[in-house]
Design an enzyme around this catalytic site. Structure first.
Site, short mmCIF file in Angstrom:
data_model
loop_
_atom_site.label_atom_id
_atom_site.label_comp_id
_atom_site.label_asym_id
_atom_site.label_seq_id
_atom_site.Cartn_x
_atom_site.Cartn_y
_atom_site.Cartn_z
N HIS A 97 -11.65 4.20 -3.03
CA HIS A 97 -11.08 5.06 -1.99
C HIS A 97 -11.60 4.69 -0.60
O HIS A 97 -10.81 4.38 0.29
CB HIS A 97 -11.35 6.53 -2.28
N SER A 142 -18.52 11.32 -4.53
CA SER A 142 -19.72 11.19 -3.70
C SER A 142 -20.89 12.03 -4.21
O SER A 142 -22.03 11.80 -3.80
CB SER A 142 -19.40 11.60 -2.26
N HIS A 161 1.07 5.39 -1.62
CA HIS A 161 0.55 6.55 -2.36
C HIS A 161 1.76 7.38 -2.79
O HIS A 161 2.17 8.31 -2.08
CB HIS A 161 -0.38 7.39 -1.48
N HIS A 176 -9.73 1.17 0.95
CA HIS A 176 -9.61 1.66 2.31
C HIS A 176 -10.91 1.33 3.04
O HIS A 176 -12.00 1.62 2.54
CB HIS A 176 -9.42 3.17 2.34
N GLU A 205 -7.32 4.64 -8.62
CA GLU A 205 -8.26 4.91 -7.54
C GLU A 205 -9.55 5.57 -8.03
O GLU A 205 -9.53 6.44 -8.90
CB GLU A 205 -7.61 5.81 -6.49
N GLU A 210 -10.76 2.82 8.49
CA GLU A 210 -9.45 3.31 8.93
C GLU A 210 -9.55 4.08 10.24
O GLU A 210 -8.59 4.10 11.02
CB GLU A 210 -8.86 4.21 7.85
N HIS A 267 0.85 -1.20 0.00
CA HIS A 267 0.00 0.00 0.00
C HIS A 267 0.88 1.24 0.00
O HIS A 267 1.52 1.57 1.00
CB HIS A 267 -0.94 0.02 1.21
N ASP A 301 1.95 3.08 3.29
CA ASP A 301 1.11 4.19 2.92
C ASP A 301 1.99 5.21 2.21
O ASP A 301 3.11 4.89 1.79
CB ASP A 301 0.39 4.80 4.12
#
Length: 422
Positions: free
Chosen positions: A188, A154, A67, A215, A150, A218, A65, A319
Protein backbone atom coordinates in the site's frame (compact mmCIF):
# COMPACT_ATOMS: atom_id res chain seq x y z
CA UNK A 1 -6.95 -16.42 -39.06
CA UNK A 2 -7.92 -12.96 -40.34
CA UNK A 3 -6.58 -9.59 -41.46
CA UNK A 4 -7.45 -6.15 -40.12
CA UNK A 5 -6.21 -3.07 -41.93
CA UNK A 6 -6.43 0.69 -41.48
CA UNK A 7 -5.03 3.94 -42.82
CA UNK A 8 -2.43 3.78 -40.05
CA UNK A 9 -0.95 0.91 -38.07
CA UNK A 10 0.87 2.37 -35.04
CA UNK A 11 3.46 -0.22 -34.03
CA UNK A 12 4.36 1.49 -30.73
CA UNK A 13 7.93 0.24 -31.02
CA UNK A 14 11.00 2.13 -29.81
CA UNK A 15 11.14 4.16 -33.05
CA UNK A 16 7.38 4.82 -33.02
CA UNK A 17 7.04 3.55 -36.57
CA UNK A 18 3.79 3.98 -38.49
CA UNK A 19 2.60 1.83 -41.41
CA UNK A 20 0.37 3.73 -43.82
CA UNK A 21 -2.45 1.61 -45.28
CA UNK A 22 -1.10 -1.18 -43.12
CA UNK A 23 -2.55 -4.28 -41.56
CA UNK A 24 -1.98 -7.20 -39.25
CA UNK A 25 -2.68 -10.86 -39.84
CA UNK A 26 -3.46 -12.79 -36.68
CA UNK A 27 -5.13 -15.78 -35.08
CA UNK A 28 -6.23 -16.46 -31.52
CA UNK A 29 -2.65 -17.21 -30.51
CA UNK A 30 -0.51 -14.42 -31.90
CA UNK A 31 0.23 -11.82 -34.56
CA UNK A 32 1.37 -13.69 -37.67
CA UNK A 33 2.39 -10.80 -39.92
CA UNK A 34 2.52 -7.00 -39.99
CA UNK A 35 2.74 -5.41 -43.43
CA UNK A 36 0.86 -3.27 -45.90
CA UNK A 37 -2.78 -4.31 -46.14
CA UNK A 38 -2.37 -5.07 -49.83
CA UNK A 39 0.64 -7.34 -49.28
CA UNK A 40 -1.14 -9.24 -46.51
CA UNK A 41 -4.22 -9.82 -48.68
CA UNK A 42 -2.02 -11.12 -51.50
CA UNK A 43 0.00 -13.35 -49.19
CA UNK A 44 -2.97 -14.76 -47.26
CA UNK A 45 -5.63 -15.13 -49.93
CA UNK A 46 -9.04 -16.47 -49.00
CA UNK A 47 -9.08 -15.49 -45.33
CA UNK A 48 -11.42 -12.82 -43.87
CA UNK A 49 -10.07 -9.28 -44.28
CA UNK A 50 -11.43 -5.86 -43.27
CA UNK A 51 -10.05 -2.38 -43.94
CA UNK A 52 -11.01 0.77 -42.01
CA UNK A 53 -10.54 4.26 -43.46
CA UNK A 54 -9.72 7.22 -41.21
CA UNK A 55 -8.74 4.78 -38.48
CA UNK A 56 -5.62 3.77 -36.60
CA UNK A 57 -4.72 0.37 -35.16
CA UNK A 58 -2.66 0.37 -31.97
CA UNK A 59 -1.72 -2.29 -29.44
CA UNK A 60 -4.46 -2.74 -26.86
CA UNK A 61 -3.86 -0.11 -24.18
CA UNK A 62 -2.69 -0.88 -20.65
CA UNK A 63 -4.21 0.79 -17.57
CA UNK A 64 -1.58 -0.18 -15.03
CA UNK A 65 -3.14 1.23 -11.87
CA UNK A 66 -6.79 0.62 -11.08
CA UNK A 67 -8.75 0.31 -7.81
CA UNK A 68 -11.93 -1.32 -9.11
CA UNK A 69 -13.43 -2.02 -5.69
CA UNK A 70 -14.10 1.70 -5.14
CA UNK A 71 -16.32 1.98 -8.23
CA UNK A 72 -19.33 3.13 -6.21
CA UNK A 73 -17.84 6.46 -5.16
CA UNK A 74 -19.72 9.43 -6.57
CA UNK A 75 -19.02 12.53 -4.48
CA UNK A 76 -18.74 10.73 -1.15
CA UNK A 77 -14.99 11.29 -0.79
CA UNK A 78 -13.29 14.66 -0.35
CA UNK A 79 -11.18 15.87 -3.29
CA UNK A 80 -8.83 18.86 -3.21
CA UNK A 81 -6.46 17.99 -0.38
CA UNK A 82 -4.70 14.68 0.26
CA UNK A 83 -5.17 14.63 4.05
CA UNK A 84 -8.88 15.40 3.90
CA UNK A 85 -9.29 12.81 1.15
CA UNK A 86 -7.54 10.08 3.15
CA UNK A 87 -9.63 10.92 6.21
CA UNK A 88 -12.76 10.54 4.09
CA UNK A 89 -11.56 7.17 2.76
CA UNK A 90 -11.05 5.81 6.27
CA UNK A 91 -14.42 7.17 7.40
CA UNK A 92 -16.35 5.86 4.37
CA UNK A 93 -14.55 2.73 3.17
CA UNK A 94 -17.07 0.34 4.72
CA UNK A 95 -19.92 2.34 3.21
CA UNK A 96 -18.25 2.22 -0.21
CA UNK A 97 -18.14 -1.57 -0.04
CA UNK A 98 -21.88 -1.83 0.70
CA UNK A 99 -23.88 -3.90 -1.72
CA UNK A 100 -26.07 -1.14 -3.15
CA UNK A 101 -24.67 2.28 -2.34
CA UNK A 102 -25.38 3.79 -5.78
CA UNK A 103 -28.66 2.01 -6.52
CA UNK A 104 -26.88 -0.86 -8.27
CA UNK A 105 -24.93 -3.73 -6.77
CA UNK A 106 -21.20 -3.43 -6.08
CA UNK A 107 -20.68 -6.16 -8.67
CA UNK A 108 -22.61 -4.17 -11.28
CA UNK A 109 -20.67 -1.01 -10.45
CA UNK A 110 -17.40 -2.90 -10.97
CA UNK A 111 -18.67 -4.39 -14.24
CA UNK A 112 -19.52 -0.88 -15.40
CA UNK A 113 -15.97 0.17 -14.52
CA UNK A 114 -14.58 -2.69 -16.58
CA UNK A 115 -16.81 -1.58 -19.44
CA UNK A 116 -15.28 1.91 -19.27
CA UNK A 117 -11.84 0.32 -19.59
CA UNK A 118 -12.81 -1.82 -22.57
CA UNK A 119 -14.52 1.04 -24.38
CA UNK A 120 -11.36 3.12 -24.09
CA UNK A 121 -9.33 0.42 -25.84
CA UNK A 122 -7.81 -1.10 -22.70
CA UNK A 123 -6.96 -4.79 -22.89
CA UNK A 124 -4.69 -5.04 -19.85
CA UNK A 125 -5.13 -3.68 -16.31
CA UNK A 126 -3.07 -3.61 -13.17
CA UNK A 127 -5.86 -4.06 -10.62
CA UNK A 128 -5.01 -3.32 -6.99
CA UNK A 129 -7.34 -5.32 -4.77
CA UNK A 130 -7.78 -4.45 -1.09
CA UNK A 131 -10.49 -6.95 -0.19
CA UNK A 132 -10.79 -9.48 -3.02
CA UNK A 133 -14.32 -8.37 -3.95
CA UNK A 134 -13.19 -7.71 -7.52
CA UNK A 135 -11.52 -11.07 -8.15
CA UNK A 136 -14.31 -12.98 -9.84
CA UNK A 137 -15.62 -9.95 -11.71
CA UNK A 138 -12.20 -9.36 -13.27
CA UNK A 139 -11.64 -13.06 -13.93
CA UNK A 140 -14.94 -13.24 -15.81
CA UNK A 141 -14.13 -10.21 -17.97
CA UNK A 142 -12.22 -10.27 -21.29
CA UNK A 143 -9.39 -8.22 -19.77
CA UNK A 144 -5.90 -9.43 -19.10
CA UNK A 145 -5.39 -8.70 -15.42
CA UNK A 146 -2.26 -8.23 -13.35
CA UNK A 147 -4.03 -8.80 -10.03
CA UNK A 148 -2.21 -6.99 -7.24
CA UNK A 149 -3.24 -8.37 -3.85
CA UNK A 150 -2.72 -5.37 -1.60
CA UNK A 151 -0.89 -5.48 1.72
CA UNK A 152 -1.63 -2.95 4.45
CA UNK A 153 -1.02 -2.89 8.21
CA UNK A 154 0.80 -0.66 10.68
CA UNK A 155 -0.22 -2.01 14.12
CA UNK A 156 2.29 -4.57 15.41
CA UNK A 157 -0.34 -6.58 17.30
CA UNK A 158 -2.37 -7.07 14.09
CA UNK A 159 0.42 -7.98 11.67
CA UNK A 160 0.01 -11.76 11.88
CA UNK A 161 -3.74 -11.58 11.18
CA UNK A 162 -3.22 -9.16 8.30
CA UNK A 163 -0.47 -11.31 6.84
CA UNK A 164 -2.69 -14.40 6.96
CA UNK A 165 -5.49 -12.46 5.30
CA UNK A 166 -3.09 -11.43 2.55
CA UNK A 167 -1.95 -15.04 2.05
CA UNK A 168 -5.56 -16.19 1.79
CA UNK A 169 -6.37 -13.58 -0.86
CA UNK A 170 -3.17 -14.40 -2.76
CA UNK A 171 -4.08 -18.10 -2.81
CA UNK A 172 -7.60 -17.26 -3.97
CA UNK A 173 -6.17 -15.36 -6.94
CA UNK A 174 -3.85 -18.26 -7.76
CA UNK A 175 -6.78 -20.68 -7.79
CA UNK A 176 -8.71 -18.79 -10.50
CA UNK A 177 -8.78 -20.96 -13.64
CA UNK A 178 -8.02 -18.12 -16.06
CA UNK A 179 -4.98 -17.69 -18.27
CA UNK A 180 -5.70 -13.95 -18.35
CA UNK A 181 -5.41 -13.33 -14.59
CA UNK A 182 -1.87 -13.13 -13.19
CA UNK A 183 -1.46 -13.03 -9.37
CA UNK A 184 0.74 -10.21 -8.08
CA UNK A 185 1.43 -8.19 -4.91
CA UNK A 186 0.83 -4.53 -4.04
CA UNK A 187 2.40 -2.74 -1.07
CA UNK A 188 0.00 0.00 0.00
CA UNK A 189 2.58 2.62 1.06
CA UNK A 190 5.52 3.24 3.42
CA UNK A 191 3.25 5.04 5.91
CA UNK A 192 0.76 2.15 6.14
CA UNK A 193 2.86 -1.04 5.98
CA UNK A 194 5.02 -1.96 8.95
CA UNK A 195 8.59 -2.97 8.12
CA UNK A 196 8.09 -6.44 9.64
CA UNK A 197 5.08 -7.04 7.41
CA UNK A 198 6.87 -5.66 4.37
CA UNK A 199 9.82 -7.97 4.92
CA UNK A 200 7.62 -11.09 5.07
CA UNK A 201 5.64 -10.12 1.98
CA UNK A 202 8.72 -9.29 -0.08
CA UNK A 203 10.15 -12.71 0.74
CA UNK A 204 7.12 -14.23 -0.96
CA UNK A 205 7.40 -11.85 -3.92
CA UNK A 206 11.06 -12.77 -4.37
CA UNK A 207 10.60 -16.51 -3.91
CA UNK A 208 7.63 -16.77 -6.27
CA UNK A 209 8.83 -14.05 -8.67
CA UNK A 210 5.53 -12.20 -8.43
CA UNK A 211 5.07 -8.76 -10.02
CA UNK A 212 5.11 -5.97 -7.47
CA UNK A 213 3.46 -2.55 -7.19
CA UNK A 214 3.78 0.09 -4.47
CA UNK A 215 2.31 3.54 -3.79
CA UNK A 216 5.27 5.80 -3.05
CA UNK A 217 5.63 9.51 -2.34
CA UNK A 218 2.16 10.36 -3.59
CA UNK A 219 1.84 13.45 -1.40
CA UNK A 220 3.76 16.11 0.45
CA UNK A 221 2.18 14.74 3.64
CA UNK A 222 3.84 11.37 3.05
CA UNK A 223 7.22 12.92 2.29
CA UNK A 224 7.03 15.11 5.40
CA UNK A 225 6.19 12.07 7.53
CA UNK A 226 9.08 10.00 6.21
CA UNK A 227 11.54 12.88 6.62
CA UNK A 228 10.50 14.18 10.04
CA UNK A 229 7.76 12.04 11.59
CA UNK A 230 5.61 15.14 11.82
CA UNK A 231 2.72 16.79 10.03
CA UNK A 232 -0.56 15.28 8.91
CA UNK A 233 0.28 11.63 9.60
CA UNK A 234 1.27 12.35 13.19
CA UNK A 235 -2.33 13.31 13.89
CA UNK A 236 -3.74 10.70 11.47
CA UNK A 237 -2.50 7.77 13.56
CA UNK A 238 -3.77 9.33 16.78
CA UNK A 239 -7.18 10.07 15.29
CA UNK A 240 -7.89 6.73 13.63
CA UNK A 241 -5.74 4.24 15.53
CA UNK A 242 -5.40 5.87 18.96
CA UNK A 243 -1.66 5.38 19.19
CA UNK A 244 1.54 7.27 18.62
CA UNK A 245 3.51 6.00 15.65
CA UNK A 246 6.95 6.87 14.36
CA UNK A 247 7.90 6.35 10.70
CA UNK A 248 8.93 2.83 9.79
CA UNK A 249 11.35 4.09 7.12
CA UNK A 250 13.07 7.01 5.53
CA UNK A 251 12.60 7.38 1.76
CA UNK A 252 15.93 5.73 1.08
CA UNK A 253 15.62 2.95 3.67
CA UNK A 254 12.21 2.03 2.23
CA UNK A 255 13.73 1.61 -1.23
CA UNK A 256 16.48 -0.57 0.24
CA UNK A 257 13.87 -3.26 0.89
CA UNK A 258 13.45 -3.61 -2.89
CA UNK A 259 17.14 -4.01 -3.72
CA UNK A 260 16.74 -7.67 -4.75
CA UNK A 261 13.54 -7.11 -6.73
CA UNK A 262 13.64 -5.88 -10.31
CA UNK A 263 10.94 -4.12 -12.35
CA UNK A 264 8.79 -2.92 -9.47
CA UNK A 265 5.97 -0.57 -10.46
CA UNK A 266 6.24 2.54 -8.26
CA UNK A 267 2.96 4.46 -8.32
CA UNK A 268 2.68 8.30 -8.25
CA UNK A 269 6.13 9.45 -6.98
CA UNK A 270 5.03 13.10 -7.13
CA UNK A 271 7.45 14.04 -4.35
CA UNK A 272 10.41 11.97 -5.55
CA UNK A 273 13.69 13.92 -5.59
CA UNK A 274 16.81 13.16 -7.62
CA UNK A 275 18.20 10.72 -5.03
CA UNK A 276 14.96 8.72 -5.07
CA UNK A 277 14.77 8.68 -8.86
CA UNK A 278 18.39 7.57 -9.09
CA UNK A 279 17.62 4.68 -6.76
CA UNK A 280 14.48 3.66 -8.69
CA UNK A 281 16.53 3.72 -11.91
CA UNK A 282 19.11 1.37 -10.36
CA UNK A 283 16.25 -0.94 -9.36
CA UNK A 284 15.07 -0.90 -13.00
CA UNK A 285 11.71 0.24 -11.71
CA UNK A 286 8.90 1.87 -13.64
CA UNK A 287 6.78 4.77 -12.43
CA UNK A 288 3.02 4.81 -12.96
CA UNK A 289 1.36 8.20 -13.01
CA UNK A 290 -2.36 8.92 -12.69
CA UNK A 291 -2.73 12.57 -13.77
CA UNK A 292 -6.41 13.09 -12.90
CA UNK A 293 -6.04 11.50 -9.48
CA UNK A 294 -2.88 13.50 -8.80
CA UNK A 295 -4.65 16.74 -9.71
CA UNK A 296 -7.70 15.95 -7.57
CA UNK A 297 -5.74 14.93 -4.46
CA UNK A 298 -2.49 16.89 -4.67
CA UNK A 299 -2.83 19.57 -7.39
CA UNK A 300 0.41 18.31 -8.89
CA UNK A 301 1.63 16.30 -11.89
CA UNK A 302 4.59 13.92 -12.16
CA UNK A 303 7.83 15.53 -13.36
CA UNK A 304 8.32 13.42 -16.48
CA UNK A 305 11.36 15.48 -17.55
CA UNK A 306 13.19 14.31 -14.42
CA UNK A 307 12.35 10.69 -15.28
CA UNK A 308 13.94 11.07 -18.71
CA UNK A 309 17.18 12.18 -17.08
CA UNK A 310 17.42 8.87 -15.24
CA UNK A 311 15.99 6.70 -18.02
CA UNK A 312 12.95 5.63 -15.99
CA UNK A 313 9.99 4.53 -18.13
CA UNK A 314 6.67 6.02 -17.12
CA UNK A 315 3.27 4.39 -17.52
CA UNK A 316 -0.27 5.66 -17.12
CA UNK A 317 -3.20 4.57 -14.98
CA UNK A 318 -6.61 5.90 -14.04
CA UNK A 319 -6.44 4.99 -10.35
CA UNK A 320 -9.92 4.16 -9.03
CA UNK A 321 -13.11 6.15 -8.66
CA UNK A 322 -11.97 6.80 -5.12
CA UNK A 323 -9.81 9.51 -6.72
CA UNK A 324 -11.25 9.91 -10.22
CA UNK A 325 -14.61 10.42 -11.88
CA UNK A 326 -14.10 7.83 -14.62
CA UNK A 327 -11.94 4.85 -15.56
CA UNK A 328 -11.53 5.96 -19.18
CA UNK A 329 -7.83 5.82 -20.06
CA UNK A 330 -8.40 8.04 -23.11
CA UNK A 331 -9.53 10.80 -20.74
CA UNK A 332 -6.31 10.28 -18.78
CA UNK A 333 -4.24 10.66 -21.94
CA UNK A 334 -6.03 13.90 -22.83
CA UNK A 335 -5.48 15.40 -19.38
CA UNK A 336 -1.78 14.49 -19.56
CA UNK A 337 -1.46 16.07 -23.01
CA UNK A 338 -2.59 19.40 -21.54
CA UNK A 339 -0.63 19.03 -18.29
CA UNK A 340 2.88 19.60 -19.67
CA UNK A 341 2.97 22.88 -21.65
CA UNK A 342 6.76 22.93 -21.80
CA UNK A 343 6.85 19.67 -23.77
CA UNK A 344 6.62 19.68 -27.57
CA UNK A 345 3.06 18.64 -28.36
CA UNK A 346 3.57 15.79 -30.83
CA UNK A 347 6.62 14.46 -29.01
CA UNK A 348 4.64 14.36 -25.76
CA UNK A 349 1.68 12.70 -27.49
CA UNK A 350 3.95 9.92 -28.73
CA UNK A 351 5.45 9.46 -25.28
CA UNK A 352 1.97 9.21 -23.81
CA UNK A 353 0.88 6.54 -26.30
CA UNK A 354 4.03 4.59 -25.49
CA UNK A 355 3.27 4.96 -21.77
CA UNK A 356 0.08 2.92 -22.23
CA UNK A 357 1.58 0.39 -24.65
CA UNK A 358 5.30 -0.41 -24.95
CA UNK A 359 6.46 1.05 -21.63
CA UNK A 360 4.00 -1.03 -19.63
CA UNK A 361 5.68 -4.26 -20.69
CA UNK A 362 9.37 -3.37 -20.91
CA UNK A 363 11.54 -6.06 -19.26
CA UNK A 364 8.54 -8.26 -18.50
CA UNK A 365 7.61 -11.71 -19.84
CA UNK A 366 4.40 -10.35 -21.39
CA UNK A 367 4.39 -10.37 -25.21
CA UNK A 368 2.32 -7.22 -25.40
CA UNK A 369 2.59 -3.50 -25.98
CA UNK A 370 3.91 -3.48 -29.56
CA UNK A 371 2.47 -4.77 -32.82
CA UNK A 372 5.06 -7.29 -33.94
CA UNK A 373 5.16 -10.88 -35.15
CA UNK A 374 4.95 -13.33 -32.25
CA UNK A 375 3.26 -10.96 -29.84
CA UNK A 376 -0.21 -11.72 -28.56
CA UNK A 377 -3.06 -10.54 -30.79
CA UNK A 378 -4.29 -7.74 -28.52
CA UNK A 379 -5.03 -4.51 -30.38
CA UNK A 380 -7.48 -1.62 -30.61
CA UNK A 381 -9.03 0.27 -33.51
CA UNK A 382 -9.65 4.03 -33.18
CA UNK A 383 -11.46 6.46 -35.45
CA UNK A 384 -9.29 9.52 -36.14
CA UNK A 385 -9.64 12.64 -38.31
CA UNK A 386 -9.09 12.02 -42.01
CA UNK A 387 -5.47 12.92 -42.68
CA UNK A 388 -2.50 11.90 -44.81
CA UNK A 389 -0.16 11.88 -41.83
CA UNK A 390 -0.65 10.13 -38.49
CA UNK A 391 -0.36 12.48 -35.53
CA UNK A 392 -0.42 10.94 -32.08
CA UNK A 393 -2.01 14.13 -30.76
CA UNK A 394 -5.02 13.60 -33.04
CA UNK A 395 -5.73 10.17 -31.62
CA UNK A 396 -5.50 11.46 -28.07
CA UNK A 397 -7.60 14.56 -28.75
CA UNK A 398 -10.36 13.08 -30.88
CA UNK A 399 -10.73 9.35 -30.11
CA UNK A 400 -13.49 9.27 -27.50
CA UNK A 401 -13.72 5.46 -27.49
CA UNK A 402 -12.38 2.43 -29.32
CA UNK A 403 -14.19 1.35 -32.48
CA UNK A 404 -13.08 -2.20 -31.79
CA UNK A 405 -10.94 -4.10 -29.32
CA UNK A 406 -9.36 -7.52 -29.81
CA UNK A 407 -7.92 -9.63 -27.00
CA UNK A 408 -6.42 -13.02 -27.85
CA UNK A 409 -7.45 -12.32 -31.44
CA UNK A 410 -11.13 -12.18 -30.47
CA UNK A 411 -13.24 -9.04 -30.80
CA UNK A 412 -14.57 -8.20 -27.34
CA UNK A 413 -16.59 -5.10 -28.23
CA UNK A 414 -19.57 -4.93 -30.56
CA UNK A 415 -18.87 -1.96 -32.80
CA UNK A 416 -22.46 -0.72 -32.86
CA UNK A 417 -23.57 -1.01 -29.21
CA UNK A 418 -20.11 -0.99 -27.62
CA UNK A 419 -21.09 -3.78 -25.24
CA UNK A 420 -18.51 -6.30 -24.10
CA UNK A 421 -19.11 -10.01 -24.46
CA UNK A 422 -18.91 -10.87 -20.76
Amino acid sequence: MQIIGADFVVLCDAEFRILKQGGICFNTQEILAVDSYQNLCEQYQGIPAQYFESCAITPALANLHLHLEFSQNEGLLHFGEFGKWLDSVIENREVLMQEKLTGVSLKTAMQQGIQECLQSGVGFVGAVSSYGYDLNVLADSPLRVLYFNEVIGSKVESLDILFQNFLMRLEDSKSIPSRNLIPAIAIHSPYSVHSKLLEKVLQIATKEKLPLSVHFLESFEEKEWLESGKGYFQEFFKKFFGNKVTPFYTMQSFLEFFKDIQNTYFVHCLEADSSVLEKIAKLQGKIITCPKSNRLLNSKFLNISALKKYGIPFCLGTDGKSSNNTLCLLDELRIALFAYPSETLESLARELLLSVTRNAFLNTPFKLGTLQVGNLADFALFKIPKTKEFLAQNLILYAKEAMALYINGVEVLKRDAKVSNF
